[in-house]
Design a protein around this motif. Structure first.
Motif, PDB file in Angstrom:
ATOM      1  N   ASN A 128      -9.424  28.505  -0.705  1.00 50.05           N
ATOM      2  CA  ASN A 128     -10.169  27.669   0.225  1.00 50.05           C
ATOM      3  C   ASN A 128      -9.195  26.830   1.033  1.00 50.05           C
ATOM      4  OD1 ASN A 128     -12.286  26.353   1.547  1.00 50.05           O
ATOM      5  ND2 ASN A 128     -13.550  26.485  -0.283  1.00 50.05           N
ATOM      6  N   ASP A 129      -9.636  26.415   2.221  1.00 50.45           N
ATOM      7  CA  ASP A 129      -8.818  25.592   3.115  1.00 50.45           C
ATOM      8  C   ASP A 129      -9.518  24.267   3.382  1.00 50.45           C
ATOM      9  OD1 ASP A 129      -8.036  28.512   5.033  1.00 50.45           O
ATOM     10  OD2 ASP A 129      -6.865  27.597   3.430  1.00 50.45           O
ATOM     11  N   ASP A 130      -8.721  23.263   3.679  1.00 47.38           N
ATOM     12  CA  ASP A 130      -9.270  21.950   4.050  1.00 47.38           C
ATOM     13  C   ASP A 130      -8.346  21.323   5.075  1.00 47.38           C
ATOM     14  OD1 ASP A 130     -10.458  19.435   4.161  1.00 47.38           O
ATOM     15  OD2 ASP A 130      -9.221  18.694   2.512  1.00 47.38           O
ATOM     16  N   ASN A 131      -8.821  21.183   6.307  1.00 49.76           N
ATOM     17  CA  ASN A 131      -8.058  20.550   7.384  1.00 49.76           C
ATOM     18  C   ASN A 131      -8.890  19.394   7.923  1.00 49.76           C
ATOM     19  OD1 ASN A 131      -6.295  22.757   7.071  1.00 49.76           O
ATOM     20  ND2 ASN A 131      -7.346  23.922   8.656  1.00 49.76           N
ATOM     21  N   ASP A 132      -8.386  18.166   7.746  1.00 48.69           N
ATOM     22  CA  ASP A 132      -9.226  17.037   8.148  1.00 48.69           C
ATOM     23  C   ASP A 132      -8.406  15.755   8.201  1.00 48.69           C
ATOM     24  OD1 ASP A 132     -11.472  15.722   8.940  1.00 48.69           O
ATOM     25  OD2 ASP A 132     -12.658  16.194   7.161  1.00 48.69           O
ATOM     26  N   LEU A 133      -8.947  14.769   8.918  1.00 50.76           N
ATOM     27  CA  LEU A 133      -8.405  13.413   8.911  1.00 50.76           C
ATOM     28  C   LEU A 133      -8.984  12.716   7.682  1.00 50.76           C
ATOM     29  CD1 LEU A 133      -6.681  11.385  10.560  1.00 50.76           C
ATOM     30  CD2 LEU A 133      -8.801  10.669  11.678  1.00 50.76           C
ATOM     31  N   ASN A 134      -8.176  12.558   6.645  1.00 52.98           N
ATOM     32  CA  ASN A 134      -8.687  12.189   5.327  1.00 52.98           C
ATOM     33  C   ASN A 134      -8.411  10.758   4.892  1.00 52.98           C
ATOM     34  OD1 ASN A 134      -9.858  14.685   4.651  1.00 52.98           O
ATOM     35  ND2 ASN A 134      -7.859  15.527   4.108  1.00 52.98           N
ATOM     36  N   LEU A 135      -7.497  10.049   5.536  1.00 57.10           N
ATOM     37  CA  LEU A 135      -7.109   8.733   5.045  1.00 57.10           C
ATOM     38  C   LEU A 135      -7.140   7.706   6.174  1.00 57.10           C
ATOM     39  CD1 LEU A 135      -5.871   7.009   2.696  1.00 57.10           C
ATOM     40  CD2 LEU A 135      -3.639   7.571   3.661  1.00 57.10           C
ATOM     41  N   PHE A 136      -7.743   6.553   5.881  1.00 61.36           N
ATOM     42  CA  PHE A 136      -7.754   5.410   6.797  1.00 61.36           C
ATOM     43  C   PHE A 136      -7.387   4.187   5.968  1.00 61.36           C
ATOM     44  CE2 PHE A 136     -11.011   8.496   7.704  1.00 61.36           C
ATOM     45  CZ  PHE A 136     -10.859   8.771   9.059  1.00 61.36           C
ATOM     46  N   GLY A 137      -6.565   3.290   6.525  1.00 57.13           N
ATOM     47  CA  GLY A 137      -6.184   2.137   5.719  1.00 57.13           C
ATOM     48  C   GLY A 137      -5.720   0.948   6.532  1.00 57.13           C
ATOM     49  N   LEU A 138      -5.766  -0.225   5.896  1.00 55.21           N
ATOM     50  CA  LEU A 138      -5.273  -1.483   6.453  1.00 55.21           C
ATOM     51  C   LEU A 138      -4.514  -2.215   5.353  1.00 55.21           C
ATOM     52  CD1 LEU A 138      -8.459  -2.724   8.350  1.00 55.21           C
ATOM     53  CD2 LEU A 138      -6.390  -1.780   9.405  1.00 55.21           C
ATOM     54  N   GLY A 139      -3.516  -3.025   5.751  1.00 59.80           N
ATOM     55  CA  GLY A 139      -2.772  -3.758   4.744  1.00 59.80           C
ATOM     56  C   GLY A 139      -1.979  -4.907   5.334  1.00 59.80           C
ATOM     57  N   ALA A 140      -1.341  -5.647   4.452  1.00 58.84           N
ATOM     58  CA  ALA A 140      -0.480  -6.764   4.845  1.00 58.84           C
ATOM     59  C   ALA A 140       0.773  -6.753   3.985  1.00 58.84           C
ATOM     60  CB  ALA A 140      -1.219  -8.093   4.680  1.00 58.84           C
ATOM     61  N   GLN A 141       1.904  -7.161   4.573  1.00 54.61           N
ATOM     62  CA  GLN A 141       3.199  -7.205   3.887  1.00 54.61           C
ATOM     63  C   GLN A 141       3.781  -8.613   4.006  1.00 54.61           C
ATOM     64  OE1 GLN A 141       4.849  -4.165   6.465  1.00 54.61           O
ATOM     65  NE2 GLN A 141       4.729  -2.632   4.839  1.00 54.61           N
ATOM     66  N   TRP A 142       4.334  -9.107   2.902  1.00 56.29           N
ATOM     67  CA  TRP A 142       4.889 -10.463   2.871  1.00 56.29           C
ATOM     68  C   TRP A 142       6.268 -10.421   2.219  1.00 56.29           C
ATOM     69  CZ3 TRP A 142       3.382 -14.547  -1.293  1.00 56.29           C
ATOM     70  CH2 TRP A 142       4.076 -15.744  -1.038  1.00 56.29           C
ATOM     71  N   ARG A 143       7.294 -10.738   2.999  1.00 60.02           N
ATOM     72  CA  ARG A 143       8.655 -10.832   2.456  1.00 60.02           C
ATOM     73  C   ARG A 143       8.883 -12.297   2.083  1.00 60.02           C
ATOM     74  NH1 ARG A 143      11.025  -8.923   6.482  1.00 60.02           N
ATOM     75  NH2 ARG A 143      11.977 -10.774   7.356  1.00 60.02           N
ATOM     76  N   PHE A 144       8.652 -12.633   0.810  1.00 61.73           N
ATOM     77  CA  PHE A 144       8.628 -14.039   0.413  1.00 61.73           C
ATOM     78  C   PHE A 144       9.976 -14.554  -0.072  1.00 61.73           C
ATOM     79  CE2 PHE A 144       7.219 -11.460  -3.157  1.00 61.73           C
ATOM     80  CZ  PHE A 144       7.916 -11.966  -4.247  1.00 61.73           C
ATOM     81  N   ILE A 145      10.956 -13.681  -0.304  1.00 63.58           N
ATOM     82  CA  ILE A 145      12.320 -14.106  -0.638  1.00 63.58           C
ATOM     83  C   ILE A 145      13.283 -13.269   0.188  1.00 63.58           C
ATOM     84  CG2 ILE A 145      14.116 -14.240  -2.416  1.00 63.58           C
ATOM     85  CD1 ILE A 145      11.936 -14.601  -4.491  1.00 63.58           C
ATOM     86  N   ASP A 146      14.268 -13.927   0.800  1.00 59.62           N
ATOM     87  CA  ASP A 146      15.307 -13.199   1.526  1.00 59.62           C
ATOM     88  C   ASP A 146      16.490 -14.141   1.751  1.00 59.62           C
ATOM     89  OD1 ASP A 146      16.783 -11.405   2.920  1.00 59.62           O
ATOM     90  OD2 ASP A 146      15.474 -11.298   4.672  1.00 59.62           O
ATOM     91  N   ASN A 147      17.487 -14.026   0.880  1.00 61.94           N
ATOM     92  CA  ASN A 147      18.690 -14.836   1.026  1.00 61.94           C
ATOM     93  C   ASN A 147      19.920 -13.966   0.839  1.00 61.94           C
ATOM     94  OD1 ASN A 147      19.110 -14.641  -1.858  1.00 61.94           O
ATOM     95  ND2 ASN A 147      17.577 -16.248  -2.120  1.00 61.94           N
ATOM     96  N   SER A 148      21.070 -14.567   0.630  1.00 65.57           N
ATOM     97  CA  SER A 148      22.313 -13.802   0.567  1.00 65.57           C
ATOM     98  C   SER A 148      22.398 -12.906  -0.658  1.00 65.57           C
ATOM     99  CB  SER A 148      23.510 -14.750   0.581  1.00 65.57           C
ATOM    100  OG  SER A 148      23.481 -15.611  -0.542  1.00 65.57           O
ATOM    101  N   GLU A 149      21.574 -13.144  -1.697  1.00 66.21           N
ATOM    102  CA  GLU A 149      21.649 -12.342  -2.921  1.00 66.21           C
ATOM    103  C   GLU A 149      20.360 -11.603  -3.251  1.00 66.21           C
ATOM    104  OE1 GLU A 149      22.886 -14.889  -6.078  1.00 66.21           O
ATOM    105  OE2 GLU A 149      25.009 -14.777  -5.526  1.00 66.21           O
ATOM    106  N   TRP A 150      19.199 -12.179  -2.913  1.00 67.87           N
ATOM    107  CA  TRP A 150      17.924 -11.626  -3.360  1.00 67.87           C
ATOM    108  C   TRP A 150      16.990 -11.360  -2.198  1.00 67.87           C
ATOM    109  CZ3 TRP A 150      17.397 -10.194  -8.342  1.00 67.87           C
ATOM    110  CH2 TRP A 150      18.279 -10.764  -9.274  1.00 67.87           C
TER     111      TRP A 150
END
Length: 401
Positions: free
Chosen positions: A200-222
């Motif tokens: 069998n075959d399946d051709n379709d637009l199957n995934l829709f999504g929304l999200g958010a990203q938060w970079r809460f630490i960013d320094n010289s080491e971490w």
């Protein structure tokens, strides 16, 4: 079952397929009763006689969004990094002045293939992911007395292409929002040892999504990020994903750990693999291999370690090792990616991911049969799995502008 989350964790749920059944291989013996006591719970028997795949990779589905978005943080010793990059000049010429060092650092600040990348305030990010996906295993069926099977051995083979687009926007330098779409071109096949194959075959637009990203630490080491996503898998489920990553910077590398969790709310009450088609007598029939029955939701979790390294000014390497618990089975998989970034706004990334261990091997599941005579799903025996494998090979085009 996974997806997308480890390189190939697939969630599979029942939905309608077009008829492709070959010569009759299954069916109740003549005169047997249609025992429905073992029938898996389904939302609508008229619309569940086929299956569809839910991909993570995701997790390349799930992880292609965060696994492909990366943020490069400067090494501890700036001068060491640029001495390494500039092969045409001597070490003394590289740092002829403080201003020149600063200028070079700004030029190469971001690496788009880094696992912590996200666009800065007012910028857009795009990850277009083309992948070839495979899920294979061997099946040995043991039917109950009332079910006649002319061939008890088969190979399940799901293979196909996915095209996934993740598009993000930086609200601030630390917070970004993201939307995603995925189109699948898949073929499902039961390769019987003697009986004609079923496809069998399946051709379709199957995934829709929304999200958010938060970079809460960013320094010289971490560096550390937290991401949350909602995904709708067409005709299968609503998915909620939380991803946390933390990394330690050493010279031109970032060593990091990650934890991901998924809550999956299925449309129906059973999920697994199956195929539907027309028998030799012209009547429809369906086979369903159940991963789980009487289960309308599932929780997946995975964790692992990775390293991202700058090999040369334009070349990067990313390695990951992941272990995941995907409700009905566990899996250990590895992923490797090599990236080329000729300038500040585009990068190309070639990657591969495969499972090295999966607890699905030697696992025994139930299988069900449905046709006009049974009048619904009937538990028809057990199926033992072996040689389970999930593999993905992909290419990513990553942009920021």
């Amino acid at each position: 079952m996974k997806k997308q989350m480890s390189l190939f964790v697939w969630a599979i749920a029942m939905f309608g397929m077009s008829p492709v059944w070959g010569a009759t291989n299954f069916g109740p013996r003549a005169g047997s009763s249609a025992d429905l006591s073992g029938m898996p719970a389904t939302r609508d028997n008229t619309t569940v006689n086929y299956t569809k795949y839910q991909t993570r990779s995701t997790t390349q589905t799930y992880q292609s969004s965060d696994g492909a978005n990366m943020y490069y943080t400067q090494p501890v010793k700036r001068s060491d990094l640029y001495k390494q990059y500039d092969s045409q000049n001597s070490a003394t010429n590289v740092r002829t002045s403080r201003s020149e060092t600063v200028r070079r650092e700004i030029k190469r600040k971001y690496y788009l293939a880094h696992p912590f990348f996200q666009p800065l305030k007012g910028d857009f990010g795009s990850v277009t992911d083309f992948s070839y996906n495979m899920n294979k295993y061997d099946i040995t069926l043991t039917p109950i007395e009332s079910t006649e099977i002319t061939d008890t051995k088969a190979k399940w083979d799901m293979s196909g292409f996915s095209i996934k687009e993740d598009f993000s926007y930086g609200i601030t330098d630390r917070i970004a929002v993201l939307g995603m779409l995925q189109y699948d071109i898949n073929e499902y096949k039961l390769d019987w040892s003697t009986a004609p194959d079923d496809k069998n075959d399946d051709n379709d637009l199957n995934l829709f999504g929304l999200g958010a990203q938060w970079r809460f630490i960013d320094n010289s080491e971490w560096i550390a990020t937290a991401s949350a996503y909602y995904q709708y898998q067409k005709d299968i489920s609503n998915n909620f994903l939380l991803d946390i990553k933390a990394g330690y910077k050493i010279a031109t590398s970032t060593i990091y750990g990650l934890v991901r969790g998924w809550y999956i709310d299925f449309d129906g009450d059973s999920y697994g693999n199956g195929i539907t088609g027309i028998q030799d007598d012209g009547t429809p029939a369906s086979l369903f291999l159940a991963y789980k029955t009487d289960s309308s939701s599932a929780f997946y979790i995975e964790g692992g370690l990775g390293v991202f390294s700058v090999l040369a000014e334009d070349w990067t390497l990313n390695l990951e090792a992941i272990f995941g618990d995907y409700d009905w089975h566990n899996q250990f998989n590895i992923k490797g990616a090599i990236g080329w970034q000729p300038n500040n706004w585009v990068a190309l990334n070639l990657y591969a991911k495969t499972s090295l261990y999966d607890s699905a091997d030697d696992k025994t599941l139930k299988f069900y049969w449905s046709d006009a005579e049974t009048g619904g799903w009937k538990e028809s025996g057990t199926a033992k799995l072996n040689n389970y494998n999930e593999t993905t090979i992909g290419f990513q085009a990553i942009f920021t502008f």
